[in-house]
Design an enzyme around this catalytic site. Sequence first.
Site, short mmCIF file in Angstrom:
data_model
loop_
_atom_site.label_atom_id
_atom_site.label_comp_id
_atom_site.label_asym_id
_atom_site.label_seq_id
_atom_site.Cartn_x
_atom_site.Cartn_y
_atom_site.Cartn_z
N HIS A 150 4.66 5.58 3.25
CA HIS A 150 5.36 4.33 2.98
C HIS A 150 6.80 4.68 2.64
O HIS A 150 7.07 5.25 1.58
CB HIS A 150 4.67 3.63 1.80
N ASN A 165 -2.92 8.89 3.13
CA ASN A 165 -1.55 8.57 2.72
C ASN A 165 -1.01 9.71 1.84
O ASN A 165 -1.64 10.08 0.85
CB ASN A 165 -1.59 7.24 1.95
N HIS A 187 -6.60 0.21 0.09
CA HIS A 187 -6.05 0.00 -1.24
C HIS A 187 -7.13 0.12 -2.31
O HIS A 187 -8.08 -0.66 -2.33
CB HIS A 187 -5.32 -1.33 -1.41
N GLY A 188 -6.96 1.10 -3.16
CA GLY A 188 -7.86 1.27 -4.30
C GLY A 188 -9.23 1.81 -3.93
O GLY A 188 -10.15 1.75 -4.75
N GLU A 236 -4.77 -4.80 8.44
CA GLU A 236 -5.36 -3.96 7.40
C GLU A 236 -5.75 -4.90 6.26
O GLU A 236 -4.90 -5.55 5.65
CB GLU A 236 -4.36 -2.92 6.90
N HIS A 273 9.36 7.80 -3.15
CA HIS A 273 8.52 8.97 -2.84
C HIS A 273 8.90 9.56 -1.47
O HIS A 273 9.66 10.53 -1.43
CB HIS A 273 7.02 8.70 -3.01
N THR A 303 2.60 -0.10 -7.09
CA THR A 303 2.04 0.12 -5.77
C THR A 303 2.07 -1.24 -5.06
O THR A 303 2.49 -2.23 -5.66
CB THR A 303 0.60 0.69 -5.87
N HIS A 360 -4.06 7.34 -3.19
CA HIS A 360 -4.08 7.78 -4.57
C HIS A 360 -5.37 8.52 -4.95
O HIS A 360 -5.32 9.59 -5.57
CB HIS A 360 -3.85 6.58 -5.50
N GLU A 371 4.16 2.72 6.86
CA GLU A 371 4.12 1.48 6.07
C GLU A 371 5.54 1.13 5.69
O GLU A 371 6.30 2.00 5.22
CB GLU A 371 3.31 1.67 4.79
N ASP A 423 2.04 9.80 0.28
CA ASP A 423 3.15 9.40 -0.60
C ASP A 423 3.14 10.15 -1.93
O ASP A 423 4.20 10.54 -2.45
CB ASP A 423 3.07 7.90 -0.94
N1 PXP Z 1 -2.86 0.69 2.63
C1 PXP Z 1 -1.66 0.15 2.31
C2 PXP Z 1 -1.05 -0.82 3.25
C3 PXP Z 1 -1.00 0.50 1.12
O1 PXP Z 1 0.20 -0.04 0.82
C4 PXP Z 1 -1.60 1.44 0.27
C5 PXP Z 1 -0.92 1.84 -1.00
O2 PXP Z 1 0.20 2.59 -0.72
C6 PXP Z 1 -2.83 2.02 0.67
C7 PXP Z 1 -3.44 1.60 1.84
C8 PXP Z 1 -3.49 3.10 -0.11
O3 PXP Z 1 -3.85 2.67 -1.37
P1 PXP Z 1 -4.37 3.73 -2.41
O4 PXP Z 1 -3.23 4.63 -2.74
O5 PXP Z 1 -4.81 2.88 -3.56
O6 PXP Z 1 -5.50 4.47 -1.75
#
Ligand code: PXP
Length: 237
Positions: free
Chosen positions: A42, A6, A190-191, A150, A49, A99, A213, A69, A8
């Site tokens: 996203h 990602n 995520h995370g 997801e 962003h 987020t 991130h 996204e 962003d």
């Molecule tokens: N997947 C989705 C659907 C998300 O909304 C996000 C956060 O933008 C991520 C993955 C990635 O999360 P992270 O930035 O914590 O890796």
Amino acid sequence: MRLAVNVDHIATLRNARNEGSPDPVEAALLAEQSGASGIVCHLREDRRHIRDNDLARLRESIATKLDLEMAMTPEMQSIALATRPELVTLVPEKREELTTEGGFAIKAHHPQLVEFIRPLRENGIGVSMFIEPENEAIELSLAAGANMVELHTGRYSLVTDNDQRSRELERIRSAAQFARSAGLAVVAGHGLTVSNIAPFRDIPEIEEVSIGHAIMARAILIGLPAAIREILDLIGR
Ligand code: PXP
């Protein structure tokens, strides 16, 4: 297991000065060269962003797959139909959040969701639902016409206690198995970081992880190719 990156946060850094650098498209191309199997962005309602022009340039430039996204709004549906990403991931979106905070409230939106997804699928766009790792949300995703889910790994990433973390991992594993057996493709995100991703290697039902991130935060210190390599090594790619 594949890795989708990602970009962003490259746009967040660019927007801090409102000039052209760093460029999320340049980062996406470097991510692909470094082994990413897909690029995620996203497009938020407030364009905090990624901006419309970034999305158009990503569509033109990348060679792997584009995962857009977005929230379930008419504006985003039109943009998706015009842009034709390989995949749309439907996420909940609150203006104030830092987020994406939780999975899509799929039960509350179900009738509208069916109508929202249909034109996307009819135009060859895959649709993934960003949901909590729960069987009911998986069944509803399938019934709404999605072809992928997801699984939200936010809870797993936040727990600090080892027993709790194992329980969260089992919740994800069991949801992944359930979704796969229902015929859905499964990704997770995520995370996720270098410190918590390793156990995902042992969940074969999860075909891809989506990371933003943590990779960008590491990239500032060690460079984007090295930050991607670290994750690829941990997922056995
Ligand atoms: N997947 C989705 C659907 C998300 O909304 C996000 C956060 O933008 C991520 C993955 C990635 O999360 P992270 O930035 O914590 O890796």
